[in-house]
Design a protein around this motif. Sequence first.
Motif, PDB file in Angstrom:
ATOM      1  N   GLN A   1      10.193   0.371   1.789  1.00 13.76           N
ATOM      2  CA  GLN A   1      10.125   0.075   0.361  1.00 13.76           C
ATOM      3  C   GLN A   1       9.399   1.169  -0.415  1.00 13.76           C
ATOM      4  O   GLN A   1       9.027   0.980  -1.568  1.00 13.76           O
ATOM      5  CB  GLN A   1       9.407  -1.256   0.132  1.00 13.76           C
ATOM      6  N   CYS A   2       9.211   2.299   0.209  1.00  9.92           N
ATOM      7  CA  CYS A   2       8.529   3.418  -0.454  1.00  9.92           C
ATOM      8  C   CYS A   2       9.545   4.168  -1.314  1.00  9.92           C
ATOM      9  O   CYS A   2      10.165   5.138  -0.869  1.00  9.92           O
ATOM     10  CB  CYS A   2       7.909   4.345   0.585  1.00  9.92           C
ATOM     11  N   ILE A   3       9.741   3.699  -2.551  1.00 11.53           N
ATOM     12  CA  ILE A   3      10.775   4.262  -3.412  1.00 11.53           C
ATOM     13  C   ILE A   3      10.190   4.973  -4.621  1.00 11.53           C
ATOM     14  O   ILE A   3      10.934   5.488  -5.457  1.00 11.53           O
ATOM     15  CB  ILE A   3      11.742   3.163  -3.893  1.00 11.53           C
TER      16      ILE A   3
ATOM     17  N   LEU B   1      -2.311   7.473   6.775  1.00 13.68           N
ATOM     18  CA  LEU B   1      -3.360   6.529   6.398  1.00 13.68           C
ATOM     19  C   LEU B   1      -4.310   6.278   7.564  1.00 13.68           C
ATOM     20  O   LEU B   1      -5.538   6.229   7.392  1.00 13.68           O
ATOM     21  CB  LEU B   1      -2.725   5.214   5.940  1.00 13.68           C
ATOM     22  N   HIS B   2      -3.756   6.138   8.751  1.00 15.00           N
ATOM     23  CA  HIS B   2      -4.567   5.921   9.951  1.00 15.00           C
ATOM     24  C   HIS B   2      -5.507   7.104  10.184  1.00 15.00           C
ATOM     25  O   HIS B   2      -6.703   6.929  10.475  1.00 15.00           O
ATOM     26  CB  HIS B   2      -3.644   5.722  11.155  1.00 15.00           C
TER      27      HIS B   2
ATOM     28  N   LEU C   1      -4.896  -3.419   4.859  1.00 15.26           N
ATOM     29  CA  LEU C   1      -3.771  -2.892   4.089  1.00 15.26           C
ATOM     30  C   LEU C   1      -2.456  -3.327   4.712  1.00 15.26           C
ATOM     31  O   LEU C   1      -2.303  -3.320   5.936  1.00 15.26           O
ATOM     32  CB  LEU C   1      -3.825  -1.364   4.023  1.00 15.26           C
ATOM     33  N   ALA C   2      -1.511  -3.695   3.867  1.00 16.66           N
ATOM     34  CA  ALA C   2      -0.184  -4.102   4.328  1.00 16.66           C
ATOM     35  C   ALA C   2       0.866  -3.393   3.484  1.00 16.66           C
ATOM     36  O   ALA C   2       0.690  -3.197   2.279  1.00 16.66           O
ATOM     37  CB  ALA C   2      -0.018  -5.617   4.214  1.00 16.66           C
TER      38      ALA C   2
ATOM     39  N   CYS D   1       0.822  -1.218   0.000  1.00 21.84           N
ATOM     40  CA  CYS D   1       0.000   0.000   0.000  1.00 21.84           C
ATOM     41  C   CYS D   1       0.853   1.263   0.000  1.00 21.84           C
ATOM     42  O   CYS D   1       0.359   2.345  -0.336  1.00 21.84           O
ATOM     43  CB  CYS D   1      -0.955  -0.002   1.189  1.00 21.84           C
ATOM     44  N   GLN D   2       2.143   1.143   0.343  1.00 25.32           N
ATOM     45  CA  GLN D   2       3.002   2.331   0.351  1.00 25.32           C
ATOM     46  C   GLN D   2       3.268   2.861  -1.053  1.00 25.32           C
ATOM     47  O   GLN D   2       3.744   3.977  -1.224  1.00 25.32           O
ATOM     48  CB  GLN D   2       4.334   2.029   1.050  1.00 25.32           C
ATOM     49  N   ASP D   3       2.950   2.064  -2.080  1.00 24.69           N
ATOM     50  CA  ASP D   3       3.149   2.512  -3.459  1.00 24.69           C
ATOM     51  C   ASP D   3       1.988   3.365  -3.962  1.00 24.69           C
ATOM     52  O   ASP D   3       1.990   3.804  -5.120  1.00 24.69           O
ATOM     53  CB  ASP D   3       3.328   1.304  -4.389  1.00 24.69           C
ATOM     54  N   ASN D   4       0.987   3.577  -3.113  1.00 24.18           N
ATOM     55  CA  ASN D   4      -0.177   4.378  -3.491  1.00 24.18           C
ATOM     56  C   ASN D   4      -0.113   5.758  -2.851  1.00 24.18           C
ATOM     57  O   ASN D   4       0.446   5.931  -1.767  1.00 24.18           O
ATOM     58  CB  ASN D   4      -1.471   3.686  -3.043  1.00 24.18           C
ATOM     59  N   GLN D   5      -0.711   6.719  -3.530  1.00 26.00           N
ATOM     60  CA  GLN D   5      -0.885   8.032  -2.933  1.00 26.00           C
ATOM     61  C   GLN D   5      -2.078   7.982  -1.979  1.00 26.00           C
ATOM     62  O   GLN D   5      -2.967   7.139  -2.112  1.00 26.00           O
ATOM     63  CB  GLN D   5      -1.142   9.078  -4.023  1.00 26.00           C
TER      64      GLN D   5
END
Length: 288
Positions: free
Chosen positions: A90-92, A103-104, A84-85, A61-65
């Motif tokens: 890994q947010c590159i 997100l929270h 969501l995981a 989910c870190q690859d999403n805005q």
Amino acid sequence: KKYPVFSYDRDRIYDLFEKYEAEKARNGHYDSIDRTKAILCLAKKKALGGPHIHEVYIDECQDNQIVDLTLILKVFDRVNNIFLAGDIAQCIARGSSFRFEDLHALMYNWEQTRAKINYSNIDINPERFELNINYRSHNGILQLASSVIDLIRQFFPNSIDKLSREHSKIGGPQPIFFNGFQRKHLTDHKESELDDVYTHNKQRRVDGDENPLIEFGADQVIIVRDDKAKDQLKKLINKAGLIMTVFEAKGMEFNDVLLYNFFTDSLACRKVILYYMLHLTDNIINHS
């Protein structure tokens, strides 16, 4: 506007954003955020169609805005229908500023707003938990990775979530740094010898597949920072090894990994790391 990393120079950065938006409008361009916002605006006028989905599980989910995740929330009746995981390390993706804290807050505020609209007394606080045991690597590598996260926290406070350090149940050696690497170390081989290495590593063709290198599995890989560094290294070693950028290697696994010229090709170079090491040394001296 709310991102904490930009608090030191928020007005100047927002001016750059406005210039970017003006340039897009002038050229008739749009980006991924514009696309998602257009769908959200349409959803206010017309219900989103398609099959009814009861639950959704989203990985990486870190690859999403955040705006993309807002659209996902729009599809469901309750935020507790969403799992969501992700991994902030890994947010590159360029332009991504993902944090689980954001997100929270988004999920909590979304549910609070929806509860008021539905005249409900629902008060939900999305549950969050950490998976800090890494089963894919050993502690030697994970300790180095954690030190990089410490650097980010030191120089860019509030840019990432404060999570516990990852660890493994398996010990292992720390990564080795090679200093003074020179061109001749990669070009001692004749081109014919490099071709022999290339032929030895060549993958058998299956069903007409002519991919010359094995891209998955227990192999070796050289990872570089960007496409420019990749092209330069290809000229040095010809076909002797598999070279990938960080973006290309994401999600893949190898037995042996060489990070080539990673500090040299960095815009920050070594200044950040040297400053951090000096800062740590001063703290040790002051507390000794």
